[in-house]
Design a protein around this motif. Structure first.
Motif, PDB file in Angstrom:
ATOM      1  N   GLN A  24     -76.440   8.730 -49.216  1.00  0.00           N
ATOM      2  CA  GLN A  24     -76.450   7.596 -50.126  1.00  0.00           C
ATOM      3  C   GLN A  24     -75.390   7.902 -51.165  1.00  0.00           C
ATOM      4  OE1 GLN A  24     -80.317   6.091 -51.369  1.00  0.00           O
ATOM      5  NE2 GLN A  24     -79.537   5.810 -53.452  1.00  0.00           N
ATOM      6  N   CYS A  25     -74.186   7.419 -50.907  1.00  0.00           N
ATOM      7  CA  CYS A  25     -73.026   7.842 -51.680  1.00  0.00           C
ATOM      8  C   CYS A  25     -72.412   6.666 -52.439  1.00  0.00           C
ATOM      9  CB  CYS A  25     -71.981   8.460 -50.746  1.00  0.00           C
ATOM     10  SG  CYS A  25     -70.563   9.193 -51.599  1.00  0.00           S
ATOM     11  N   ASP A  26     -72.233   6.863 -53.727  1.00  0.00           N
ATOM     12  CA  ASP A  26     -71.515   5.894 -54.546  1.00  0.00           C
ATOM     13  C   ASP A  26     -70.026   6.202 -54.424  1.00  0.00           C
ATOM     14  OD1 ASP A  26     -70.868   3.971 -56.517  1.00  0.00           O
ATOM     15  OD2 ASP A  26     -70.900   5.512 -58.073  1.00  0.00           O
ATOM     16  N   VAL A  27     -69.255   5.255 -53.936  1.00  0.00           N
ATOM     17  CA  VAL A  27     -67.825   5.465 -53.671  1.00  0.00           C
ATOM     18  C   VAL A  27     -66.997   4.534 -54.549  1.00  0.00           C
ATOM     19  CG1 VAL A  27     -65.997   5.426 -51.936  1.00  0.00           C
ATOM     20  CG2 VAL A  27     -68.329   6.093 -51.279  1.00  0.00           C
ATOM     21  N   ARG A  28     -66.030   5.123 -55.234  1.00  0.00           N
ATOM     22  CA  ARG A  28     -65.135   4.312 -56.059  1.00  0.00           C
ATOM     23  C   ARG A  28     -63.693   4.765 -55.866  1.00  0.00           C
ATOM     24  NH1 ARG A  28     -66.002   4.912 -61.780  1.00  0.00           N
ATOM     25  NH2 ARG A  28     -67.035   6.898 -61.337  1.00  0.00           N
ATOM     26  N   VAL A  29     -62.785   3.806 -55.945  1.00  0.00           N
ATOM     27  CA  VAL A  29     -61.350   4.091 -55.923  1.00  0.00           C
ATOM     28  C   VAL A  29     -60.758   3.573 -57.222  1.00  0.00           C
ATOM     29  CG1 VAL A  29     -59.135   3.633 -54.807  1.00  0.00           C
ATOM     30  CG2 VAL A  29     -61.188   4.015 -53.405  1.00  0.00           C
ATOM     31  N   GLU A  88     -56.596  12.360 -56.564  1.00  0.00           N
ATOM     32  CA  GLU A  88     -57.572  13.426 -56.787  1.00  0.00           C
ATOM     33  C   GLU A  88     -58.925  12.922 -56.295  1.00  0.00           C
ATOM     34  OE1 GLU A  88     -57.522  14.390 -60.922  1.00  0.00           O
ATOM     35  OE2 GLU A  88     -55.550  15.353 -60.831  1.00  0.00           O
ATOM     36  N   ILE A  89     -59.739  13.824 -55.783  1.00  0.00           N
ATOM     37  CA  ILE A  89     -61.086  13.473 -55.345  1.00  0.00           C
ATOM     38  C   ILE A  89     -62.083  14.149 -56.275  1.00  0.00           C
ATOM     39  CG2 ILE A  89     -62.715  13.423 -53.426  1.00  0.00           C
ATOM     40  CD1 ILE A  89     -60.437  14.024 -51.540  1.00  0.00           C
ATOM     41  N   ASN A  90     -62.938  13.369 -56.857  1.00  0.00           N
ATOM     42  CA  ASN A  90     -64.000  13.892 -57.722  1.00  0.00           C
ATOM     43  C   ASN A  90     -65.331  13.740 -56.991  1.00  0.00           C
ATOM     44  OD1 ASN A  90     -65.896  14.383 -59.810  1.00  0.00           O
ATOM     45  ND2 ASN A  90     -64.397  13.732 -61.343  1.00  0.00           N
ATOM     46  N   ILE A  91     -65.981  14.873 -56.710  1.00  0.00           N
ATOM     47  CA  ILE A  91     -67.205  14.875 -55.918  1.00  0.00           C
ATOM     48  C   ILE A  91     -68.370  15.372 -56.765  1.00  0.00           C
ATOM     49  CG2 ILE A  91     -68.368  15.914 -53.913  1.00  0.00           C
ATOM     50  CD1 ILE A  91     -65.466  16.271 -52.788  1.00  0.00           C
ATOM     51  N   ALA A  92     -69.476  14.659 -56.725  1.00  0.00           N
ATOM     52  CA  ALA A  92     -70.693  15.087 -57.413  1.00  0.00           C
ATOM     53  C   ALA A  92     -71.861  14.980 -56.440  1.00  0.00           C
ATOM     54  CB  ALA A  92     -70.949  14.233 -58.643  1.00  0.00           C
ATOM     55  N   LEU A  93     -72.488  16.113 -56.166  1.00  0.00           N
ATOM     56  CA  LEU A  93     -73.616  16.187 -55.238  1.00  0.00           C
ATOM     57  C   LEU A  93     -74.867  16.537 -56.033  1.00  0.00           C
ATOM     58  CD1 LEU A  93     -74.848  16.361 -52.352  1.00  0.00           C
ATOM     59  CD2 LEU A  93     -74.071  18.750 -52.299  1.00  0.00           C
ATOM     60  N   ARG A  94     -75.920  15.765 -55.829  1.00  0.00           N
ATOM     61  CA  ARG A  94     -77.162  15.974 -56.567  1.00  0.00           C
ATOM     62  C   ARG A  94     -78.308  16.321 -55.611  1.00  0.00           C
ATOM     63  NH1 ARG A  94     -74.470  11.607 -58.185  1.00  0.00           N
ATOM     64  NH2 ARG A  94     -75.725  10.178 -56.940  1.00  0.00           N
ATOM     65  N   ARG A  95     -79.284  17.058 -56.142  1.00  0.00           N
ATOM     66  CA  ARG A  95     -80.446  17.446 -55.343  1.00  0.00           C
ATOM     67  C   ARG A  95     -81.716  17.158 -56.138  1.00  0.00           C
ATOM     68  NH1 ARG A  95     -84.398  21.198 -54.923  1.00  0.00           N
ATOM     69  NH2 ARG A  95     -84.761  22.334 -52.963  1.00  0.00           N
ATOM     70  N   PRO A  96     -82.664  16.421 -55.553  1.00  0.00           N
ATOM     71  CA  PRO A  96     -83.911  16.164 -56.272  1.00  0.00           C
ATOM     72  C   PRO A  96     -84.735  17.430 -56.417  1.00  0.00           C
ATOM     73  CG  PRO A  96     -84.071  15.390 -54.002  1.00  0.00           C
ATOM     74  CD  PRO A  96     -82.644  15.793 -54.216  1.00  0.00           C
ATOM     75  N   ASN A 108     -70.297  20.029 -58.280  1.00  0.00           N
ATOM     76  CA  ASN A 108     -69.350  19.140 -58.955  1.00  0.00           C
ATOM     77  C   ASN A 108     -67.957  19.717 -58.774  1.00  0.00           C
ATOM     78  OD1 ASN A 108     -71.304  17.337 -59.971  1.00  0.00           O
ATOM     79  ND2 ASN A 108     -71.693  18.656 -61.733  1.00  0.00           N
ATOM     80  N   TYR A 109     -67.050  18.907 -58.261  1.00  0.00           N
ATOM     81  CA  TYR A 109     -65.757  19.471 -57.869  1.00  0.00           C
ATOM     82  C   TYR A 109     -64.670  18.406 -57.947  1.00  0.00           C
ATOM     83  CZ  TYR A 109     -62.296  21.678 -54.747  1.00  0.00           C
ATOM     84  OH  TYR A 109     -61.157  22.215 -54.205  1.00  0.00           O
ATOM     85  N   ILE A 110     -63.497  18.818 -58.425  1.00  0.00           N
ATOM     86  CA  ILE A 110     -62.328  17.935 -58.409  1.00  0.00           C
ATOM     87  C   ILE A 110     -61.265  18.563 -57.515  1.00  0.00           C
ATOM     88  CG2 ILE A 110     -60.526  16.809 -59.754  1.00  0.00           C
ATOM     89  CD1 ILE A 110     -62.353  16.873 -62.149  1.00  0.00           C
ATOM     90  N   ASP A 111     -60.927  17.866 -56.451  1.00  0.00           N
ATOM     91  CA  ASP A 111     -59.861  18.280 -55.546  1.00  0.00           C
ATOM     92  C   ASP A 111     -58.588  17.570 -56.010  1.00  0.00           C
ATOM     93  OD1 ASP A 111     -58.019  18.475 -53.443  1.00  0.00           O
ATOM     94  OD2 ASP A 111     -59.550  18.366 -51.895  1.00  0.00           O
ATOM     95  N   ARG A 112     -57.635  18.348 -56.518  1.00  0.00           N
ATOM     96  CA  ARG A 112     -56.440  17.756 -57.128  1.00  0.00           C
ATOM     97  C   ARG A 112     -55.255  17.666 -56.157  1.00  0.00           C
ATOM     98  NH1 ARG A 112     -57.838  17.453 -62.416  1.00  0.00           N
ATOM     99  NH2 ARG A 112     -59.371  18.973 -63.200  1.00  0.00           N
TER     100      ARG A 112
END
Length: 301
Positions: A24-29, A88-96, A108-112
């Protein structure tokens, strides 16, 4: 635990379950850094990526709706020349966290270093076994990376099958692709990251992910002291790897992702635990030493 069953299903290769998608991924450009008023291609890219990530079945595992892995992915486009994009790709992964409404930041990671080709309306084809495009190889890589990290947090080394696919994707990308993120000589890129994750030398980092989340955070709602003690013990895995290689990229990313939460966990309660945690974190994250001093300001117990 649900993840243990799911891992068994994956490893046994059973594909008879209903194929509910995993993410369930929120994707934005974002294109605000790029000149021009025509934003159609960026909206097209955002829609294509959303459908690719949220509608593609990446495993043979059945996920219920409430088990889907929550994450977000931002593509921040920095330049464009015709159909070639630099971003750049900004990734945020969450865990309940068990029996709470809290989602722990798992990664949490930024691929530049992301360069890719995309034409308006283009279909996004992907295979983990073959290189098709820079765009889908990179996004597919991060999908499997997130799956691996999530599964590691529920079962010791549970993400291994997914990390192996990540490494396969990295090996399939030709070095002539023009994207530095896949360089075999770089130290802080996609190729280096997955190589470290799959290196037995750095395995304690993966055990940290399990111990910290499953034995620590998941226990705290019912047995706070036991959970905090497990989190404290899990920090020794980080220290272990730091003493072997203080420049380990995977270690640095874990610390950056978990730093604020660790400070929060140890900002109250047992002073002995807080002091030990502060000392460990200052040793392995020396540039942020002053932040770990704040863990001791509230005298507490």
């Amino acid at each position: 635990m649900r993840k243990t069953l799911l891992i068994l299903v994956l490893l046994l290769g059973l594909g008879t379950l209903a194929k509910a998608q995993e993410l369930q991924c929120d994707v934005r450009v974002n294109s605000t850094k790029v000149a021009g008023t025509d934003k159609t291609v960026y909206q097209s890219l955002q829609t294509a990526l959303y459908e690719f990530i949220n509608n593609t079945k990446f495993t043979e595992i059945n996920f219920r709706q409430n088990e889907k892995i929550e994450c977000s992915l931002l593509i921040d486009v920095t330049s464009r020349e015709s159909d070639i994009f630099t971003a750049e790709i900004n990734i945020a992964l969450r865990r309940p966290v068990y029996k709470t409404n809290y989602n722990s930041p798992l990664f949490n990671y930024i691929d530049r270093k992301f360069t890719f080709e995309y034409m308006d309306g283009q279909s996004l084809d992907f295979s983990p076994n073959n290189y098709i495009s820079q765009l889908t190889s990179t996004i597919g890589y991060y999908v499997y990376l997130m799956l691996g990290l999530d599964f590691d947090s529920f079962s010791p080394l549970g993400g291994t099958p997914f990390f192996e696919i990540c490494e396969q994707i990295a090996h399939n990308v030709p070095q002539s692709s023009g994207d530095e993120g896949w360089s075999t000589t770089g130290r802080q890129n996609r190729y280096a990251l997955i190589t470290e994750i799959n290196n037995p030398t750095y395995e304690p980092l993966r055990y940290f992910i399990y111990d910290y989340h499953r034995q620590g955070l998941d226990v705290m709602s019912e047995k706070t002291e036991q959970g905090v003690e497990a989190i404290l013990n899990s920090l020794s895995n980080l220290q272990n790897v730091y003493e072997r290689n203080s420049m380990c990229y995977f270690l640095q990313l874990i610390i950056e992702s978990k730093r604020d939460e660790i400070i929060q966990v140890f900002s109250e309660g047992n002073m002995k635990y807080r002091t030990e945690a502060s000392n460990i974190m200052k040793a392995i994250d020396p540039s942020q030493s002053s932040r770990y001093d704040t863990m001791l300001q509230n005298k507490g117990n």
